[in-house]
Write a protein that holds these residues in place. Structure first.
Motif, PDB file in Angstrom:
ATOM      1  N   ILE A 163       0.852  -1.193   0.000  1.00  0.00           N
ATOM      2  CA  ILE A 163       0.000   0.000   0.000  1.00  0.00           C
ATOM      3  C   ILE A 163       0.888   1.244   0.000  1.00  0.00           C
ATOM      4  O   ILE A 163       2.078   1.170   0.315  1.00  0.00           O
ATOM      5  CB  ILE A 163      -0.955   0.043   1.211  1.00  0.00           C
ATOM      6  CG1 ILE A 163      -0.166   0.177   2.524  1.00  0.00           C
ATOM      7  CG2 ILE A 163      -1.852  -1.174   1.235  1.00  0.00           C
ATOM      8  CD1 ILE A 163      -1.050   0.448   3.735  1.00  0.00           C
ATOM      9  N   LEU A 164       0.297   2.374  -0.334  1.00  0.00           N
ATOM     10  CA  LEU A 164       1.024   3.638  -0.338  1.00  0.00           C
ATOM     11  C   LEU A 164       1.036   4.241   1.062  1.00  0.00           C
ATOM     12  O   LEU A 164       0.070   4.094   1.821  1.00  0.00           O
ATOM     13  CB  LEU A 164       0.379   4.619  -1.314  1.00  0.00           C
ATOM     14  CG  LEU A 164       0.384   4.202  -2.787  1.00  0.00           C
ATOM     15  CD1 LEU A 164      -0.456   5.181  -3.599  1.00  0.00           C
ATOM     16  CD2 LEU A 164       1.803   4.138  -3.339  1.00  0.00           C
ATOM     17  N   GLU A 165       2.110   4.942   1.386  1.00  0.00           N
ATOM     18  CA  GLU A 165       2.149   5.659   2.661  1.00  0.00           C
ATOM     19  C   GLU A 165       1.168   6.828   2.625  1.00  0.00           C
ATOM     20  O   GLU A 165       0.780   7.315   1.564  1.00  0.00           O
ATOM     21  CB  GLU A 165       3.560   6.195   2.921  1.00  0.00           C
ATOM     22  CG  GLU A 165       4.573   5.129   3.277  1.00  0.00           C
ATOM     23  CD  GLU A 165       5.888   5.723   3.729  1.00  0.00           C
ATOM     24  OE1 GLU A 165       6.003   6.053   4.928  1.00  0.00           O
ATOM     25  OE2 GLU A 165       6.796   5.856   2.889  1.00  0.00           O
ATOM     26  N   ASN A 166       0.766   7.269   3.797  1.00  0.00           N
ATOM     27  CA  ASN A 166      -0.122   8.432   3.928  1.00  0.00           C
ATOM     28  C   ASN A 166      -1.432   8.253   3.162  1.00  0.00           C
ATOM     29  O   ASN A 166      -1.964   9.193   2.570  1.00  0.00           O
ATOM     30  CB  ASN A 166       0.590   9.709   3.455  1.00  0.00           C
ATOM     31  CG  ASN A 166       1.864   9.971   4.222  1.00  0.00           C
ATOM     32  OD1 ASN A 166       1.895   9.841   5.447  1.00  0.00           O
ATOM     33  ND2 ASN A 166       2.934  10.309   3.523  1.00  0.00           N
ATOM     34  N   ASN A 167      -1.940   7.016   3.161  1.00  0.00           N
ATOM     35  CA  ASN A 167      -3.222   6.745   2.525  1.00  0.00           C
ATOM     36  C   ASN A 167      -4.066   5.911   3.493  1.00  0.00           C
ATOM     37  O   ASN A 167      -4.118   4.679   3.398  1.00  0.00           O
ATOM     38  CB  ASN A 167      -3.020   5.998   1.196  1.00  0.00           C
ATOM     39  CG  ASN A 167      -4.268   6.016   0.334  1.00  0.00           C
ATOM     40  OD1 ASN A 167      -5.328   5.582   0.751  1.00  0.00           O
ATOM     41  ND2 ASN A 167      -4.133   6.542  -0.876  1.00  0.00           N
ATOM     42  N   PRO A 168      -4.712   6.579   4.448  1.00  0.00           N
ATOM     43  CA  PRO A 168      -5.461   5.869   5.498  1.00  0.00           C
ATOM     44  C   PRO A 168      -6.511   4.882   4.986  1.00  0.00           C
ATOM     45  O   PRO A 168      -6.650   3.799   5.570  1.00  0.00           O
ATOM     46  CB  PRO A 168      -6.101   7.010   6.305  1.00  0.00           C
ATOM     47  CG  PRO A 168      -5.213   8.188   6.065  1.00  0.00           C
ATOM     48  CD  PRO A 168      -4.732   8.049   4.655  1.00  0.00           C
ATOM     49  N   PRO A 169      -7.273   5.188   3.915  1.00  0.00           N
ATOM     50  CA  PRO A 169      -8.261   4.208   3.464  1.00  0.00           C
ATOM     51  C   PRO A 169      -7.628   2.894   2.998  1.00  0.00           C
ATOM     52  O   PRO A 169      -8.187   1.823   3.243  1.00  0.00           O
ATOM     53  CB  PRO A 169      -8.967   4.929   2.301  1.00  0.00           C
ATOM     54  CG  PRO A 169      -8.776   6.381   2.595  1.00  0.00           C
ATOM     55  CD  PRO A 169      -7.413   6.482   3.184  1.00  0.00           C
ATOM     56  N   GLN A 170      -6.482   2.969   2.326  1.00  0.00           N
ATOM     57  CA  GLN A 170      -5.823   1.735   1.897  1.00  0.00           C
ATOM     58  C   GLN A 170      -5.404   0.913   3.111  1.00  0.00           C
ATOM     59  O   GLN A 170      -5.579  -0.317   3.133  1.00  0.00           O
ATOM     60  CB  GLN A 170      -4.595   2.059   1.041  1.00  0.00           C
ATOM     61  CG  GLN A 170      -4.917   2.545  -0.347  1.00  0.00           C
ATOM     62  CD  GLN A 170      -3.671   2.670  -1.227  1.00  0.00           C
ATOM     63  OE1 GLN A 170      -2.580   2.283  -0.839  1.00  0.00           O
ATOM     64  NE2 GLN A 170      -3.845   3.218  -2.417  1.00  0.00           N
ATOM     65  N   LEU A 171      -4.858   1.583   4.120  1.00  0.00           N
ATOM     66  CA  LEU A 171      -4.447   0.895   5.334  1.00  0.00           C
ATOM     67  C   LEU A 171      -5.648   0.245   6.020  1.00  0.00           C
ATOM     68  O   LEU A 171      -5.592  -0.923   6.443  1.00  0.00           O
ATOM     69  CB  LEU A 171      -3.768   1.878   6.289  1.00  0.00           C
ATOM     70  CG  LEU A 171      -3.325   1.324   7.659  1.00  0.00           C
ATOM     71  CD1 LEU A 171      -2.317   0.196   7.488  1.00  0.00           C
ATOM     72  CD2 LEU A 171      -2.741   2.447   8.526  1.00  0.00           C
ATOM     73  N   ALA A 172      -6.753   0.987   6.098  1.00  0.00           N
ATOM     74  CA  ALA A 172      -7.957   0.457   6.754  1.00  0.00           C
ATOM     75  C   ALA A 172      -8.510  -0.752   6.004  1.00  0.00           C
ATOM     76  O   ALA A 172      -8.966  -1.723   6.627  1.00  0.00           O
ATOM     77  CB  ALA A 172      -9.022   1.552   6.845  1.00  0.00           C
TER      78      ALA A 172
ATOM     79  N   ASP B 276       6.202   2.423  -2.852  1.00  0.00           N
ATOM     80  CA  ASP B 276       5.875   3.559  -3.704  1.00  0.00           C
ATOM     81  C   ASP B 276       5.968   3.090  -5.154  1.00  0.00           C
ATOM     82  O   ASP B 276       6.336   1.942  -5.429  1.00  0.00           O
ATOM     83  CB  ASP B 276       6.772   4.778  -3.425  1.00  0.00           C
ATOM     84  CG  ASP B 276       8.254   4.484  -3.619  1.00  0.00           C
ATOM     85  OD1 ASP B 276       8.599   3.694  -4.527  1.00  0.00           O
ATOM     86  OD2 ASP B 276       9.067   5.036  -2.867  1.00  0.00           O
ATOM     87  N   PHE B 277       5.640   3.970  -6.086  1.00  0.00           N
ATOM     88  CA  PHE B 277       5.587   3.550  -7.479  1.00  0.00           C
ATOM     89  C   PHE B 277       6.957   3.146  -8.019  1.00  0.00           C
ATOM     90  O   PHE B 277       7.048   2.379  -8.973  1.00  0.00           O
ATOM     91  CB  PHE B 277       4.989   4.661  -8.345  1.00  0.00           C
ATOM     92  CG  PHE B 277       3.561   4.979  -7.990  1.00  0.00           C
ATOM     93  CD1 PHE B 277       2.635   3.968  -7.819  1.00  0.00           C
ATOM     94  CD2 PHE B 277       3.145   6.284  -7.817  1.00  0.00           C
ATOM     95  CE1 PHE B 277       1.315   4.245  -7.482  1.00  0.00           C
ATOM     96  CE2 PHE B 277       1.832   6.577  -7.484  1.00  0.00           C
ATOM     97  CZ  PHE B 277       0.913   5.559  -7.320  1.00  0.00           C
ATOM     98  N   ALA B 278       8.026   3.646  -7.394  1.00  0.00           N
ATOM     99  CA  ALA B 278       9.373   3.315  -7.847  1.00  0.00           C
ATOM    100  C   ALA B 278       9.816   1.937  -7.375  1.00  0.00           C
ATOM    101  O   ALA B 278      10.662   1.304  -8.001  1.00  0.00           O
ATOM    102  CB  ALA B 278      10.365   4.381  -7.368  1.00  0.00           C
ATOM    103  N   THR B 279       9.219   1.455  -6.278  1.00  0.00           N
ATOM    104  CA  THR B 279       9.691   0.204  -5.676  1.00  0.00           C
ATOM    105  C   THR B 279       8.656  -0.917  -5.699  1.00  0.00           C
ATOM    106  O   THR B 279       8.993  -2.070  -5.415  1.00  0.00           O
ATOM    107  CB  THR B 279      10.101   0.442  -4.206  1.00  0.00           C
ATOM    108  OG1 THR B 279       8.929   0.844  -3.450  1.00  0.00           O
ATOM    109  CG2 THR B 279      11.167   1.515  -4.094  1.00  0.00           C
TER     110      THR B 279
END
Length: 326
Positions: A160-169, A182-185
């Motif tokens: 998941i992406l950092e700083n994205n609370p809905p994805q984490l939830a 992130d998109f690079a990794t």
């Protein structure tokens, strides 16, 4: 003498009608030869017709493009809808889980970009969104055994992406383990088995032979998780009045072409990679996604007007879906 004065005045008006060349910081993982950069050349030519010159500074790492924009090294930013959320919550909400369900809905949204009720939400004091380049629906790509039930996601590692609370939830709600990427990794993490599941559009994995490079068990679950797009954000003070509307007009006119390109990328992914889940499981997952999405609508994270608008568009596209039944 009058003729000379008129010519001087006309020359001054013509000269001042041109804005100084404006630079956009562009995220394109494929560099200047990528599909995003090629599409921007079309926009550059259109802007030129409207007396605005554009230059592009291209970055393969999105973080670098955003940093340059924040440091005022450019007056425009071309980056993912996930990471342009900070500049405009309305168009940032295009990345929301369970919102834009497919490219047809994305096309309908593009066709509304000059609608007064939509357009006014794309501009505030500091930033303005000019439009959105569709990339496609993000699906769950798995390098583990086929998962046919939501319950089978338990203890799986999901990127998941950092700083994205809905994805984490969402990940926590199915008892899976979140891993920040992130998109690079992201693709490398998936390839190296650091994560079991990666949410990505078909476009992101087309350059790869999935089964050869990621493993024989690799499959793409044919269920939309979120929508991936590229948003264009500017500081409107640097541009002539009406510039934003002109570019949004371009997006409206080209909505069919833009959506068709995203559809083509998805259709290019070979059929043997796709895995279907039952209608029963889809309904259960839709209900789970809707519950989390609504929590973040209520908290103000997702733009409430956008959510309602997209629901209407989804119901036009698929009146039989769970949320559209009366």
């Amino acid at each position: 003498m009058k003729k000379i004065i008129c010519m001087l005045i006309l020359g001054f008006v013509t000269t001042t009608s041109w804005a100084g060349a404006q630079t956009w910081c562009v995220f394109d993982p494929l560099g200047t030869q990528g599909d995003i950069s090629r599409r921007l050349q079309d926009i550059r030519l259109y802007a030129l017709q409207h007396k605005t010159q554009l230059k592009f500074d291209t970055f393969k790492d999105e973080k670098d493009a955003i940093q340059a924009f924040d440091q005022h090294k450019c007056s425009g930013l071309v980056a993912s809808n996930f990471h342009t959320y900070r500049y405009n919550h309305f168009m940032g909400s295009t990345s929301g889980i369970g919102l834009i369900s497919n490219n047809r809905v994305a096309r309908m949204l593009l066709q509304l970009l000059t609608n007064p009720n939509v357009e006014k939400r794309m501009l505030d004091q500091n930033y303005e969104v000019l439009g959105m380049i569709p990339i496609g629906t993000a699906y769950m790509i798995m390098n583990t055994q086929q998962i046919s039930k939501v319950s089978q996601l338990k203890n799986k590692t999901i990127g998941i992406l950092e700083n994205n609370p809905p994805q984490l939830a969402l990940v926590q709600s199915v008892s899976a383990k979140p891993v920040y990427v992130d998109f690079a990794t992201a693709v490398d993490s998936f390839k190296q088995k650091k994560i079991d599941i990666l949410a990505a559009p078909a476009y992101g994995v087309l350059p790869y032979n999935l089964k050869k490079e990621f493993g024989e068990s690799t499959q793409v679950v044919n269920f939309p998780v979120a929508y991936f797009a590229i948003n264009i954000v500017i500081r409107p003070q640097a541009y002539p009045n009406g510039f934003g509307h002109q570019i949004r007009t371009w997006f409206v006119k080209n909505s069919n072409v833009l959506a068709a390109q995203a559809m083509q990328w998805e259709n290019h992914l070979p059929a043997y990679y796709w895995a279907d889940i039952s209608g029963y499981e889809k309904q259960g997952y839709e209900a789970l996604v809707a519950k989390i999405r609504n929590r973040y609508v209520d908290s103000g994270y997702y733009d409430a007007y956008f959510v309602e608008l997209i629901k209407r568009l989804r119901c036009l596209d698929d009146p039989k879906s769970l949320e559209c039944r009366r």
